[in-house]
Design a protein around this motif. Structure first.
Motif, PDB file in Angstrom:
ATOM      1  N   SER A   1      35.594  79.410  21.346  1.00  0.00           N
ATOM      2  CA  SER A   1      36.090  80.718  20.913  1.00  0.00           C
ATOM      3  C   SER A   1      37.215  81.177  21.841  1.00  0.00           C
ATOM      4  O   SER A   1      36.982  81.461  23.018  1.00  0.00           O
TER       5      SER A   1
ATOM      6  N   VAL B   1      30.939  75.086  20.235  1.00  0.00           N
ATOM      7  CA  VAL B   1      31.730  76.080  19.512  1.00  0.00           C
ATOM      8  C   VAL B   1      32.711  76.657  20.522  1.00  0.00           C
ATOM      9  O   VAL B   1      32.307  77.153  21.580  1.00  0.00           O
TER      10      VAL B   1
ATOM     11  N   ALA C   1      36.217  78.789  16.664  1.00  0.00           N
ATOM     12  CA  ALA C   1      36.125  80.115  16.051  1.00  0.00           C
ATOM     13  C   ALA C   1      37.510  80.739  15.948  1.00  0.00           C
ATOM     14  O   ALA C   1      38.387  80.506  16.785  1.00  0.00           O
TER      15      ALA C   1
ATOM     16  N   ALA D   1      31.789  79.564  12.829  1.00  0.00           N
ATOM     17  CA  ALA D   1      32.095  78.246  13.393  1.00  0.00           C
ATOM     18  C   ALA D   1      30.820  77.439  13.615  1.00  0.00           C
ATOM     19  O   ALA D   1      30.771  76.232  13.338  1.00  0.00           O
TER      20      ALA D   1
ATOM     21  N   SER E   1      33.135  85.356  13.932  1.00  0.00           N
ATOM     22  CA  SER E   1      33.833  84.072  13.840  1.00  0.00           C
ATOM     23  C   SER E   1      33.067  82.964  14.555  1.00  0.00           C
ATOM     24  O   SER E   1      33.089  81.806  14.130  1.00  0.00           O
ATOM     25  N   VAL E   2      32.388  83.302  15.651  1.00  0.00           N
ATOM     26  CA  VAL E   2      31.554  82.315  16.341  1.00  0.00           C
ATOM     27  C   VAL E   2      30.407  81.878  15.435  1.00  0.00           C
ATOM     28  O   VAL E   2      30.088  80.684  15.331  1.00  0.00           O
TER      29      VAL E   2
ATOM     30  N   SER F   1      26.425  86.858  18.793  1.00  0.00           N
ATOM     31  CA  SER F   1      26.670  85.735  17.891  1.00  0.00           C
ATOM     32  C   SER F   1      25.597  84.654  17.988  1.00  0.00           C
ATOM     33  O   SER F   1      24.901  84.377  17.015  1.00  0.00           O
TER      34      SER F   1
END
Length: 345
Positions: free
Chosen positions: A257, A255, A290, A161, A157-158, A213
Motif C-alpha cells: 500500500s 499486500v 493497493a 487488494a 483499497s488494502v 483493513s
C-alpha cells in the motif's frame, strides 16, 4: 477570507521531449548523477514519455469543482505545479489577472518534511516574487495524514487488494506500506518526534490503515523511489530489499500500500507495479498493490472539509483526525529546514 482555491502538485511530463527537462527541474541542485537521470528518464519513456499525474490532477480539479458547487463553496479552482506545466508562477499570474487577492491551497502531499511541505511553501513564495506586487497571497492547508477522508480510502483499497490473493494464506501474508524515501538528515530535522515528523506521520497512517483493513496481519513501513547520491544516507529499507527479507521469513504473499502518495502516478506504477512486482515474482511471493485515493469521493470531501475548517470565522481548535499527533494550520518559519544542498540552489 479567501477568494480562490489552488491545487498545488508535483507535475509531470506529457510528451517524450518533456522528460529530461522535467527531471532536471526536479533534481536541480541535488547532485543527482546524470546516469541516474538517464535511468529514470528511461522509465518515463517506457510509458511514452507521459506521467499520469497531470491527468490525475485534471480529474481531481473537476471533482473538487463539482463538490464545491454542491456544497455551496463559491471559490474558483486553479491548478499549478512545482516542476512542469502548468507551472505555479504561470497559474499565479493568471490568478492575479482574474483579481484574486488571497487563495487557499491544497498540496498533494499529506506529510511534513522539507520536500513534502516546506519546499511547497518556498515554491509559493518564489512564484509570488516572480509575479510581482499584485500576486495573490496563498495560504497552504494543513497536513492530512490521519484524516478519515485519506485513511478510509486507503484501508478499503488494502481490503480490495487482499481479495486478489489467497485468503487461506492470511497467516503468512504481510502488509507492506511504502512512501518516498528522503535523506535521513531531512527526516531527522522535520520535527521533534523521535522518528522525525515525516516518518512519525507515516507510521501513524500505517497503523490506522492496518487497523481498519487487515487487523491481525503484520505490517511494515518501507521506502521507495530513492534518487540521491549513493554516499548520502536515506531512509531504509527499500521495498525490494524488504521483500527479499520477507521471503526468507516464511511470508508467502504481500499486500503493498503506497500510503506516501495520493494518486497512482509514475513512481507508484514503476517502483511498485513494475520493479517490486517483478521482485515478488522472482521470490515466489504473491503480490497485490493497493490503490491510492485518487478522486475517491471521501478524499475529495476531505479537501472541502479542510477548506471549511480553515474558513471558520471562529476557531474552536478542533481538527478532523484519527491519530495522536498534533495538528496545526500554519508551519513555523524554522520547521523542516532545507538540506544544505537545497539551500544553495
Amino acid at each position: 477570507m479567501y477568494d480562490a482555491f489552488l491545487l498545488l502538485s508535483f507535475g509531470g511530463p506529457e510528451h517524450p521531449d518533456d522528460v529530461l527537462p522535467f527531471l532536471q527541474n526536479v533534481t536541480r541542485g541535488r547532485g543527482v548523477p546524470p546516469e541516474r537521470l538517464a535511468e529514470v528518464a528511461a522509465h518515463y519513456q517506457r510509458f511514452g514519455g507521459v506521467s499520469p499525474i497531470n491527468q490525475q490532477c485534471r480529474e481531481l480539479v473537476a471533482a473538487i469543482r463539482a463538490d464545491f458547487s454542491v456544497h455551496g463553496i463559491d471559490l474558483p479552482v486553479y491548478w499549478g505545479n512545482r516542476n512542469w506545466r502548468p507551472m505555479l508562477a504561470d497559474t499565479m499570474a493568471q490568478m492575479r489577472d482574474h483579481g484574486v487577492q488571497r487563495a487557499i491551497t491544497f498540496a498533494t502531499s499529506a506529510y511534513g518534511s522539507y520536500s513534502s511541505c516546506r519546499q511547497y511553501l518556498q515554491d509559493l513564495a518564489a512564484a509570488r516574487a516572480a509575479v510581482g506586487p499584485r500576486a495573490p497571497v496563498v495560504d497552504k492547508l494543513r497536513h492530512f495524514h490521519d484524516h478519515p477522508g485519506f485513511v478510509e480510502p486507503l484501508a478499503d483499497s488494502v481490503v480490495t487488494a487482499f481479495g486478489e490473493l489467497d485468503p487461506a494464506a492470511r497467516e503468512t501474508t504481510r502488509l507492506v506500506f511504502t512512501a518516498h524515501s528522503i535523506p535521513a538528515s531531512m527526516n531527522a530535522s522535520s520535527g521533534p518526534e523521535s522518528n522525525g515528523l515525516y516518518e512519525a506521520q507515516l507510521l501513524e497512517t500505517a497503523r490506522l490503515v492496518a487497523a481498519r483493513s487487515l487487523p491481525g496481519v503484520g505490517w511494515d513501513l518501507v521506502w521507495q523511489s530513492r534518487s540521491g547520491p549513493p554516499q548520502v544516507p536515506w531512509l531504509e529499507p527499500d521495498i525490494n530489499e524488504h521483500l527479499r527479507v520477507l521471503a526468507k521469513d516464511f511470508t508467502t504473499q504481500v499486500v503493498v500500500s503506497p500510503i506516501g502518495f495520493v494518486s497512482d502516478h509514475l513512481e507508484v506504477i514503476w517502483d511498485l507495479d513494475e520493479e517490486a512486482a517483478a521482485t515478488a515474482r522472482q521470490l515466489g511471493l504473491g503480490f497485490a498493490r493497493a490503490k491510492t485515493p485518487g478522486t475517491d469521493s471521501r478524499f475529495v470531501a476531505m479537501i472541502r472539509d479542510l477548506v471549511q475548517e480553515r474558513m471558520r470565522t471562529s476557531d474552536d481548535g478542533s481538527r478532523a483526525g484519527l491519530g495522536r499527533l498534533d495538528h496545526w494550520d500554519f508551519c513555523a518559519s524554522h520547521c523542516c529546514p532545507a538540506p544544505a544542498s537545497s539551500a544553495r540552489r
